[in-house]
Design a protein around this motif. Structure first.
Motif, PDB file in Angstrom:
ATOM      1  N   ALA A   1      47.326  29.836  47.192  1.00 22.38           N
ATOM      2  CA  ALA A   1      47.388  31.415  47.377  1.00 22.38           C
ATOM      3  C   ALA A   1      48.116  32.006  46.289  1.00 22.38           C
ATOM      4  CB  ALA A   1      48.047  31.629  48.598  1.00 22.38           C
ATOM      5  N   VAL A   2      49.408  31.603  45.874  1.00 29.77           N
ATOM      6  CA  VAL A   2      50.043  31.974  44.683  1.00 29.77           C
ATOM      7  C   VAL A   2      49.280  32.217  43.350  1.00 29.77           C
ATOM      8  CG1 VAL A   2      52.064  32.011  42.979  1.00 29.77           C
ATOM      9  CG2 VAL A   2      52.224  31.481  45.347  1.00 29.77           C
ATOM     10  N   ASP A   3      48.464  31.233  42.943  1.00 27.12           N
ATOM     11  CA  ASP A   3      47.306  31.422  42.033  1.00 27.12           C
ATOM     12  C   ASP A   3      46.401  32.555  42.450  1.00 27.12           C
ATOM     13  OD1 ASP A   3      48.738  29.408  40.847  1.00 27.12           O
ATOM     14  OD2 ASP A   3      47.092  27.783  41.479  1.00 27.12           O
ATOM     15  N   CYS A   4      45.975  32.538  43.622  1.00 23.39           N
ATOM     16  CA  CYS A   4      45.089  33.514  43.955  1.00 23.39           C
ATOM     17  C   CYS A   4      45.571  35.047  43.974  1.00 23.39           C
ATOM     18  CB  CYS A   4      44.550  33.480  45.283  1.00 23.39           C
ATOM     19  SG  CYS A   4      43.138  34.287  45.839  1.00 23.39           S
ATOM     20  N   ILE A   5      46.800  35.019  44.256  1.00 26.61           N
ATOM     21  CA  ILE A   5      47.600  36.538  44.116  1.00 26.61           C
ATOM     22  C   ILE A   5      47.455  36.846  42.576  1.00 26.61           C
ATOM     23  CG2 ILE A   5      49.654  37.614  44.474  1.00 26.61           C
ATOM     24  CD1 ILE A   5      50.162  35.841  46.989  1.00 26.61           C
ATOM     25  N   LYS A   6      48.113  35.976  41.881  1.00 27.19           N
ATOM     26  CA  LYS A   6      48.175  36.331  40.260  1.00 27.19           C
ATOM     27  C   LYS A   6      46.833  36.709  39.744  1.00 27.19           C
ATOM     28  CE  LYS A   6      51.861  33.191  39.313  1.00 27.19           C
ATOM     29  NZ  LYS A   6      52.285  31.642  38.932  1.00 27.19           N
ATOM     30  N   TYR A   7      45.769  36.012  40.108  1.00 27.15           N
ATOM     31  CA  TYR A   7      44.629  36.270  39.633  1.00 27.15           C
ATOM     32  C   TYR A   7      44.018  37.696  40.017  1.00 27.15           C
ATOM     33  CZ  TYR A   7      39.588  36.382  38.841  1.00 27.15           C
ATOM     34  OH  TYR A   7      38.185  36.970  38.780  1.00 27.15           O
ATOM     35  N   ASN A   8      44.226  38.193  41.529  1.00 24.76           N
ATOM     36  CA  ASN A   8      43.820  39.301  41.789  1.00 24.76           C
ATOM     37  C   ASN A   8      44.716  40.383  41.148  1.00 24.76           C
ATOM     38  OD1 ASN A   8      41.809  38.242  43.490  1.00 24.76           O
ATOM     39  ND2 ASN A   8      43.128  37.923  45.316  1.00 24.76           N
ATOM     40  N   LEU A   9      46.059  40.304  41.040  1.00 25.19           N
ATOM     41  CA  LEU A   9      46.958  41.350  40.313  1.00 25.19           C
ATOM     42  C   LEU A   9      46.253  41.225  39.086  1.00 25.19           C
ATOM     43  CD1 LEU A   9      50.090  40.361  41.751  1.00 25.19           C
ATOM     44  CD2 LEU A   9      48.880  42.300  41.981  1.00 25.19           C
ATOM     45  N   HIS A  10      45.817  40.260  38.205  1.00 25.74           N
ATOM     46  CA  HIS A  10      45.429  40.670  36.876  1.00 25.74           C
ATOM     47  C   HIS A  10      44.139  41.289  36.687  1.00 25.74           C
ATOM     48  CE1 HIS A  10      45.112  39.914  32.603  1.00 25.74           C
ATOM     49  NE2 HIS A  10      43.975  39.311  32.751  1.00 25.74           N
ATOM     50  N   ASN A  11      43.249  40.695  37.786  1.00 27.82           N
ATOM     51  CA  ASN A  11      41.866  41.161  37.928  1.00 27.82           C
ATOM     52  C   ASN A  11      41.852  42.932  38.152  1.00 27.82           C
ATOM     53  OD1 ASN A  11      39.048  40.664  37.580  1.00 27.82           O
ATOM     54  ND2 ASN A  11      38.784  41.038  39.875  1.00 27.82           N
ATOM     55  N   THR A  12      42.561  43.283  38.819  1.00 26.81           N
ATOM     56  CA  THR A  12      42.606  44.756  39.238  1.00 26.81           C
ATOM     57  C   THR A  12      43.445  45.478  38.378  1.00 26.81           C
ATOM     58  OG1 THR A  12      44.530  44.299  41.000  1.00 26.81           O
ATOM     59  CG2 THR A  12      42.326  44.153  41.713  1.00 26.81           C
ATOM     60  N   GLY A  13      44.314  44.806  37.549  1.00 25.99           N
ATOM     61  CA  GLY A  13      45.076  45.601  36.682  1.00 25.99           C
ATOM     62  C   GLY A  13      46.275  46.370  37.252  1.00 25.99           C
ATOM     63  N   LEU A  14      46.625  45.636  38.467  1.00 26.88           N
ATOM     64  CA  LEU A  14      47.810  46.043  39.302  1.00 26.88           C
ATOM     65  C   LEU A  14      49.019  45.203  39.279  1.00 26.88           C
ATOM     66  CD1 LEU A  14      45.899  47.252  42.318  1.00 26.88           C
ATOM     67  CD2 LEU A  14      47.014  48.679  40.743  1.00 26.88           C
ATOM     68  N   ASP A  15      49.099  44.457  38.339  1.00 26.67           N
ATOM     69  CA  ASP A  15      50.223  43.317  38.075  1.00 26.67           C
ATOM     70  C   ASP A  15      51.531  44.209  37.565  1.00 26.67           C
ATOM     71  OD1 ASP A  15      48.705  43.528  35.810  1.00 26.67           O
ATOM     72  OD2 ASP A  15      48.580  41.526  35.143  1.00 26.67           O
ATOM     73  N   ILE A  16      51.377  45.104  36.915  1.00 25.81           N
ATOM     74  CA  ILE A  16      52.741  46.197  36.683  1.00 25.81           C
ATOM     75  C   ILE A  16      53.066  46.528  37.899  1.00 25.81           C
ATOM     76  CG2 ILE A  16      53.592  48.087  35.261  1.00 25.81           C
ATOM     77  CD1 ILE A  16      51.350  47.402  33.230  1.00 25.81           C
ATOM     78  N   GLY A  17      54.535  46.365  38.129  1.00 30.65           N
ATOM     79  CA  GLY A  17      55.012  47.030  39.605  1.00 30.65           C
ATOM     80  C   GLY A  17      54.837  45.871  40.535  1.00 30.65           C
ATOM     81  N   ALA A  18      54.473  44.908  40.266  1.00 30.45           N
ATOM     82  CA  ALA A  18      54.228  43.691  41.202  1.00 30.45           C
ATOM     83  C   ALA A  18      55.102  42.444  40.834  1.00 30.45           C
ATOM     84  CB  ALA A  18      52.767  43.190  41.475  1.00 30.45           C
ATOM     85  N   SER A  19      55.538  41.595  41.858  1.00 32.78           N
ATOM     86  CA  SER A  19      56.299  40.509  41.557  1.00 32.78           C
ATOM     87  C   SER A  19      55.891  39.571  42.602  1.00 32.78           C
ATOM     88  CB  SER A  19      57.756  40.728  41.350  1.00 32.78           C
ATOM     89  OG  SER A  19      58.222  41.265  42.722  1.00 32.78           O
TER      90      SER A  19
END
Length: 184
Positions: free
Chosen positions: A76-94
């Motif tokens: 699930a953690v790997d999935c979250i990382k992928y989805n954040l990167h793929n959507t470009g929403l990883d800035i502001g996310a931890s």
């Protein structure tokens, strides 16, 4: 599964393989965010039992200022990382890759305070009760924090009557519900 609205609208999200998680359907997610929309702008959002991260990602896409994802399953953690990167929403996310109660303690030490806390624990295991008890005296909430619990339709919340929390609103679907909770 996809992002419904906002900056990442229509982008597809990866889900976690197996039966460990239950992704929230797009219809239920849209209903939830129609309720949350007035509170989302620049809010600090906490997504507990994050699964694929779809709820926190939707919040970021719709204007949340930050989102913390708490999940202890490696896939699930790997999935979250992928989805954040793929959507470009990883800035502001931890991401906190740990169990929820440990994450709450870690966030308390950091002094982080959240406007909205969403949790979707495994159904019928009473985990939401443990988490609400931990949040009750936690410094990560304040008088205006809104807590949303996704639970099975059978889950009772009677224990809140003698607590610092009250049910603000309840939205029932076919097999599950969202319970909106705030401090009294």
């Amino acid at each position: 599964m996809r992002v419904i609205a906002g900056k990442a609208k229509r982008l597809k999200l990866r889900t976690v393989d197996g039966l460990e998680t239950r992704p929230t359907t797009d219809r239920i997610k849209e209903t939830l965010f129609n309720i949350l929309n007035p509170r989302l702008a620049d809010c600090d959002f906490l997504d507990l039992f994050s699964g694929s991260g779809a709820i926190g990602i939707e919040a970021l896409s719709r204007g949340a200022g930050s989102a913390v994802f708490v999940e202890n399953g490696k896939g699930a953690v790997d999935c979250i990382k992928y989805n954040l990167h793929n959507t470009g929403l990883d800035i502001g996310a931890s991401i906190l890759a740990m169990d929820v109660l440990s994450a709450i303690r870690a966030l308390e030490v950091q002094g982080k305070v959240f406007d909205i806390i969403f949790m979707d624990p495994p159904y019928n295991k009473r985990l939401e009760k443990q988490v609400l008890e931990a949040l009750m005296n936690s410094n990560i909430i304040y008088y205006n924090t809104l807590i949303i619990v996704e639970a099975s339709i059978e889950t009772g919340f009677e224990y809140l009557e003698n607590s610092r929390f009250q049910i603000y609103k309840e939205k029932e679907y076919k097999t599950n519900k969202h319970v909106f909770i705030e401090l009294k």
